[in-house]
Design an enzyme around this catalytic site. Structure first.
Site, PDB file in Angstrom:
ATOM      1  N   CYS A 111      45.235  36.506  45.521  1.00 32.16           N
ATOM      2  CA  CYS A 111      44.583  37.817  45.471  1.00 32.16           C
ATOM      3  C   CYS A 111      43.196  37.735  46.129  1.00 32.16           C
ATOM      4  CB  CYS A 111      44.538  38.358  44.051  1.00 32.16           C
ATOM      5  SG  CYS A 111      44.228  40.141  43.976  1.00 32.16           S
ATOM      6  N   HIS A 201      50.074  37.907  42.383  1.00 28.27           N
ATOM      7  CA  HIS A 201      49.632  36.927  41.393  1.00 28.27           C
ATOM      8  C   HIS A 201      50.821  36.118  40.867  1.00 28.27           C
ATOM      9  CE1 HIS A 201      45.373  38.019  40.774  1.00 28.27           C
ATOM     10  NE2 HIS A 201      45.763  39.233  41.109  1.00 28.27           N
ATOM     11  N   GLU A 203      50.738  33.303  39.571  1.00 30.70           N
ATOM     12  CA  GLU A 203      50.301  32.553  38.385  1.00 30.70           C
ATOM     13  C   GLU A 203      50.261  33.409  37.123  1.00 30.70           C
ATOM     14  OE1 GLU A 203      46.643  34.886  38.899  1.00 30.70           O
ATOM     15  OE2 GLU A 203      48.341  34.305  40.147  1.00 30.70           O
TER      16      GLU A 203
END
Length: 256
Positions: A111, A201, A203
């Site tokens: 990001c 994202h 993660e």
């Protein structure tokens, strides 16, 4: 915050590490306290990667140089990549990214981290042109992405967490777009052979989604969304997201 262990053998290209080999060390820049490494924390530990986390998110100053490490991960956050007035640590982060590019160290920018890579390498980041992407969203691998060593093994269409109000509108010279969505054509890109930026994202897990949605409720209301609409899909999607994005992280670790 750091985890130390010996690298396990990885049946992955382009390199294989065996027990007893030199430990691989990675610096992670965390901009905000609720924007950590999420679902990637346990796999990094299991792979024996020594992690040093820096940044205002954990109250550790961003260093001027990377030192003796093998890779760099820069996470997401609310500032824009050039918001030095409100985020005075960003010049140092951009300096670390430039060092990683100069040294050809493996880099993963998530990001804001991807937007910072774009800016450092000569691209452009601007407010989103169609609409902000928030919550679980579909993304698609491009023709170029199909042969990329990081994203090429993904299904052509997959899903990930999104939370961005800016996007890379002009890729850096010589880079290639690897993934896209209907609202954002540059969801993932590669600079050189070892530096990747992603707008989404991978993660972020259900805990991350809940924290962000709860903390940004007013902004969600302004764009006609609710915290419940953002967080509800993650209860069912987390296993799928683990299966999709943890192997991608392992492929990145293989470059260390």
């Amino acid at each position: 915050m750091s985890t130390e262990a010996v690298i396990s053998a990885l049946d992955l290209e382009p390199s294989v590490h065996t027990e007893g080999s030199t430990m691989r060390r990675v610096v992670i820049v965390q901009h905000e306290d609720n924007a950590g490494i999420g679902r990637f924390a346990a796999p990094l530990e299991e792979l024996g990667v020594t992690v040093t986390t820096v940044g205002p998110g954990i109250g550790v100053d961003v260093p001027e140089a990377l030192g003796d490490v093998e890779g760099l991960i820069v996470l997401g956050g609310s500032p824009g990549p050039n918001d030095d007035g409100t985020a005075p640590w960003l010049p140092r982060v951009r300096g670390l990214i430039q060092e990683a590019l100069d040294r050809e160290l493996p880099y993963l920018g998530i990001c804001l981290g991807g937007q910072l890579l774009a800016v450092v390498a000569g691209g452009t980041v601007e407010p989103v042109r169609i609409r902000p992407e928030i919550g679980l969203s579909e993304i698609e691998t491009t023709a170029a992405g199909a042969s990329d060593p990081l994203v090429g093994e993904l299904p052509k269409q997959t899903r990930s967490m999104q939370w961005h109000f800016e996007e890379v509108t002009l890729l850096p010279p010589g880079s290639v777009s690897l993934m896209s969505s209907g609202s954002c054509p540059n969801q993932a890109f590669r600079v050189g052979s070892k530096a990747w930026g992603v707008q989404f994202h991978p993660e972020a897990d259900a805990t991350t989604a809940k924290s962000w949605a709860t903390g940004d409720d007013a902004q969600l209301t302004r764009i006609g969304m609710t915290a419940e609409a953002v967080t509800a899909p993650f209860g069912l999607a987390d296993p799928e997201l683990d299966e999709t994005w943890i192997p991608l992280l392992k492929r990145w670790v293989a470059f260390l």
